[in-house]
Design an enzyme around this catalytic site. Structure first.
Site, PDB file in Angstrom:
ATOM      1  N   LEU A 401       0.797  -1.259  -0.063  1.00  0.00           N
ATOM      2  CA  LEU A 401       0.162   0.123   0.149  1.00  0.00           C
ATOM      3  C   LEU A 401       0.996   1.005   0.051  1.00  0.00           C
ATOM      4  O   LEU A 401       2.028   1.257   0.630  1.00  0.00           O
ATOM      5  CB  LEU A 401      -0.789   0.016   1.213  1.00  0.00           C
ATOM      6  CG  LEU A 401      -1.810  -0.971   1.461  1.00  0.00           C
ATOM      7  CD1 LEU A 401      -2.680  -0.977   2.777  1.00  0.00           C
ATOM      8  CD2 LEU A 401      -2.935  -1.303   0.302  1.00  0.00           C
ATOM      9  N   ASP A 402       0.458   2.318  -0.620  1.00  0.00           N
ATOM     10  CA  ASP A 402       1.298   3.739  -0.628  1.00  0.00           C
ATOM     11  C   ASP A 402       1.195   3.883   0.836  1.00  0.00           C
ATOM     12  O   ASP A 402       0.549   3.748   1.609  1.00  0.00           O
ATOM     13  CB  ASP A 402       0.567   4.684  -1.549  1.00  0.00           C
ATOM     14  CG  ASP A 402       0.393   4.299  -2.966  1.00  0.00           C
ATOM     15  OD1 ASP A 402       1.297   3.373  -3.550  1.00  0.00           O
ATOM     16  OD2 ASP A 402      -0.319   4.628  -3.625  1.00  0.00           O
ATOM     17  N   MET A 403       2.476   4.656   0.980  1.00  0.00           N
ATOM     18  CA  MET A 403       2.607   5.218   2.479  1.00  0.00           C
ATOM     19  C   MET A 403       1.367   5.990   2.967  1.00  0.00           C
ATOM     20  O   MET A 403       1.002   5.742   4.207  1.00  0.00           O
ATOM     21  CB  MET A 403       3.776   6.136   2.369  1.00  0.00           C
ATOM     22  CG  MET A 403       4.074   6.621   3.832  1.00  0.00           C
ATOM     23  SD  MET A 403       5.671   7.488   3.893  1.00  0.00           S
ATOM     24  CE  MET A 403       4.695   9.202   3.155  1.00  0.00           C
ATOM     25  N   THR A 405      -1.710   5.437   1.950  1.00  0.00           N
ATOM     26  CA  THR A 405      -3.274   4.743   1.941  1.00  0.00           C
ATOM     27  C   THR A 405      -3.041   3.917   3.479  1.00  0.00           C
ATOM     28  O   THR A 405      -1.969   3.537   3.593  1.00  0.00           O
ATOM     29  CB  THR A 405      -3.077   3.782   0.864  1.00  0.00           C
ATOM     30  OG1 THR A 405      -2.818   4.581  -0.361  1.00  0.00           O
ATOM     31  CG2 THR A 405      -4.400   3.020   0.823  1.00  0.00           C
ATOM     32  N   ARG A 502      -5.380   5.938  -7.519  1.00  0.00           N
ATOM     33  CA  ARG A 502      -5.122   7.310  -7.769  1.00  0.00           C
ATOM     34  C   ARG A 502      -5.175   7.919  -9.232  1.00  0.00           C
ATOM     35  O   ARG A 502      -5.972   8.715  -9.148  1.00  0.00           O
ATOM     36  CB  ARG A 502      -3.927   7.523  -6.734  1.00  0.00           C
ATOM     37  CG  ARG A 502      -3.890   7.370  -5.364  1.00  0.00           C
ATOM     38  CD  ARG A 502      -2.439   7.215  -4.860  1.00  0.00           C
ATOM     39  NE  ARG A 502      -1.925   8.660  -4.828  1.00  0.00           N
ATOM     40  CZ  ARG A 502      -0.873   8.528  -3.932  1.00  0.00           C
ATOM     41  NH1 ARG A 502      -0.255   7.693  -3.438  1.00  0.00           N
ATOM     42  NH2 ARG A 502      -0.566  10.148  -3.941  1.00  0.00           N
TER      43      ARG A 502
END
Length: 553
Positions: A401-403, A405, A502
């Site tokens: 997961l993106d930081m 998110t 995104r």
């Protein structure tokens, strides 16, 4: 200095210079940017091109002074200039075909002078291009190429036809050989027929091969001439590019100088990418150092339409690009007291464990935590789980997961289980549901977004839409509710590309509704409103299992 503009402001300057790769614009920069935006509006000569999309930057400066200078003489110096604070403005690359518009800082190197070295050598390269084009378009060249293509095609057709006939004959011979009591004379005849056909094939191939060779020979001199010109063009282009990079002698705050070739060699061990040194930030700092101005803060904003592949928003602020500017600015900021990277703030956050057994963890990652250790100094899921590992265990993230998110993340305890789970992701057997808040009203119902993605090599980690070279990216979405210009969505990624949700939400060909708080593809907010709420997959024992997490927004 026509490009040094007074900034009538009582706002206190920051204590440290801007960290340009992750920042909130200082109020002084916003005031300076507002002046630039008014200037663009008032000048039709540049606005038309700017409206198509252009990055602009501002650098707030004050006159350089001796730190040992007493306050009285310092105030006198400032008073003589009437104001304490000034700003510089710049644009990236060319604006309406020019790099020398008044009011903006000039380029570090002016490669656009008609009689300059760059344009002169560029004209020589263009002349070679013209020679190549003339030779390739010459009637004799086209005739010889057509003849060669014809000979090759005739050879292919004749040989294929003969081989098909041989294959048919072979099948007939094989059937005859299968007959009982075949006469020796007949068997010998079949052998002779096979040998004859093979010999005929060799003669046919030789005959056509000679014709192709003659056509190639007739064309060889022309092709060699074209290849010589192409090789010379490559050599001249590489030589000119290296020469140009050597002319960009970038200063830093200590007054030291280094050209782009050395900067990139020392930083990455590579050559600079094209257009390095022509972005806003390097131009602004170079001018400030050359004119003994002390940088205080800096910001860059986008004006106009978004590029078709990328996502940029009119008047939104953006960090400097990393491919071109990171090595350059790292050098140029030496000697400045620079803000630390805000992403590296030491923040210890709890990591809720949703599920744990001998094979896996399922955790509820908070926004702001890395999935795995990265380039920035920040705690990650792996760091935290490593402290919980028993002997022989190791946290191995199955997906990321993106930081920014939050939500469910699956982590294996050994390589065998990691590969088992990763195979499910590769085969699209894992079901994930995200919840997102997006800007604007999305039509009720749902649908599928199909926009192939690839990384932007000049501005990582940004992703761009590319229908030719991008990787397949599919997202199903469902509108849950909408209120006060904000829509709540359920997002179901079919594929798992970087920043897929995104970009699919923000891009004009997707939902054209950026996720709230998306600094890369939308607008800043308190956080990125994207949460992985559910995940379903097969456990290592083969049983399906679903996990859920409460959405924090």
């Amino acid at each position: 200095m026509d490009c040094l503009h007074p900034l009538d402001s009582s706002i206190m300057p920051p204590e440290r210079f801007t960290y340009p790769f992750c920042y909130e614009p200082h109020a002084l920069c916003r005031a300076a940017a507002a002046r630039v935006q008014e200037y663009i509006k008032e000048h039709a000569s540049i606005r038309e091109d700017a409206d198509r999309g252009k990055m602009f930057g501002v650098l707030v400066v004050e006159p350089q002074y001796n730190p040992q200078q007493d306050e009285t003489s310092l105030n006198a110096q400032r008073s003589s200039l009437n104001l304490n604070t000034f700003f510089l403005a710049a644009y990236s690359g060319l604006l309406a075909g020019r790099n020398d518009w008044p009011w903006f800082v000039p380029p570090v190197v002016d490669a656009q002078q008609p009689d300059g070295v760059f344009k002169t050598r560029e004209a020589e390269i263009s002349a070679i291009n013209k020679q190549i084009e003339e030779i390739e378009n010459d009637k004799e060249t086209q005739r010889l190429r057509h003849e060669l293509a014809r000979c090759r095609e005739v050879e292919r057709l004749e040989v294929d036809r003969f081989k098909a006939m041989m294959e048919k004959s072979k099948k007939i011979r094989d059937l005859r050989r299968m007959q009982r009591n075949i006469e020796p004379t007949v068997a010998a005849e079949l052998i002779r027929e096979s040998q004859f056909q093979k010999a005929e094939l060799r003669r046919l191939q030789k005959s056509h091969g000679e014709k192709v060779a003659r056509a190639e020979e007739a064309l060889r001199g022309i092709e060699e001439r074209i290849e010589t010109l192409r090789r010379r063009r490559r050599e001249m282009s590489d030589e000119l590019q290296r020469w140009l990079f050597s002319q960009y002698r970038m200063l830093n705050a200590r007054g030291e100088e280094k050209d782009l070739l050395d900067i990139f060699q020392d930083f990455r061990g590579t050559l600079p990418p094209a257009a390095a040194g022509d972005c806003c930030a390097p131009k602004l700092l170079q001018y400030a150092y050359q004119h003994h101005l002390r940088p205080q803060c800096m910001a860059e904003f986008w004006w106009g339409e978004s590029p078709q592949a990328e996502i940029r928003h009119h008047l939104e602020y953006y960090p400097s690009c990393r491919s071109r500017c990171l090595p350059i600015l790292t050098w140029m900021m030496q000697g400045l007291d620079v803000d630390p990277n805000p992403q590296e703030k030491a923040e210890s956050q709890p990591l809720p464990i949703v599920y744990e057994d001998k094979d896996i963890w399922v955790v509820d990652k908070p926004a702001g935590m890395l999935s795995v250790p990265g380039k920035i100094k920040r705690e990650s899921v792996c760091d935290i789980l490593k402290a919980r590992c028993a002997e022989g265990e190791e946290p191995l993230v199955v997906h990321r997961l993106d930081m920014e998110t939050s939500g469910l993340l699956v982590v294996a305890k050994n390589g065998v289980v990691q590969r088992w789970l990763q195979r499910q992701f590769e085969e699209r057997k894992v079901e994930k549901r995200y919840v997102a808040l997006v800007e604007g009203s999305v039509a009720k119902g749902g649908g599928v977004i199909d926009l192939p993605l690839r990384a932007n090599p000049l501005d990582r980690p940004r992703q761009v839409v590319d229908r030719e070279k991008g990787r397949e990216a599919l997202t199903r979405y469902e509108v849950l509710d909408s209120e006060n210009g904000i829509t709540r969505l359920a997002l179901y990624p079919v594929t798992g590309r970087t920043h897929q949700l995104r970009v699919h939400c923000a891009h004009a060909e997707g939902l054209a509704a950026p996720i709230v708080g998306d600094r890369l593809y939308g607008h800043p907010a308190t956080r990125l409103m994207l949460h992985c709420q559910q995940v379903r997959f097969l456990m290592p024992d083969g049983t399906p299992k679903q996990f859920a997490s409460e959405c924090p927004f």
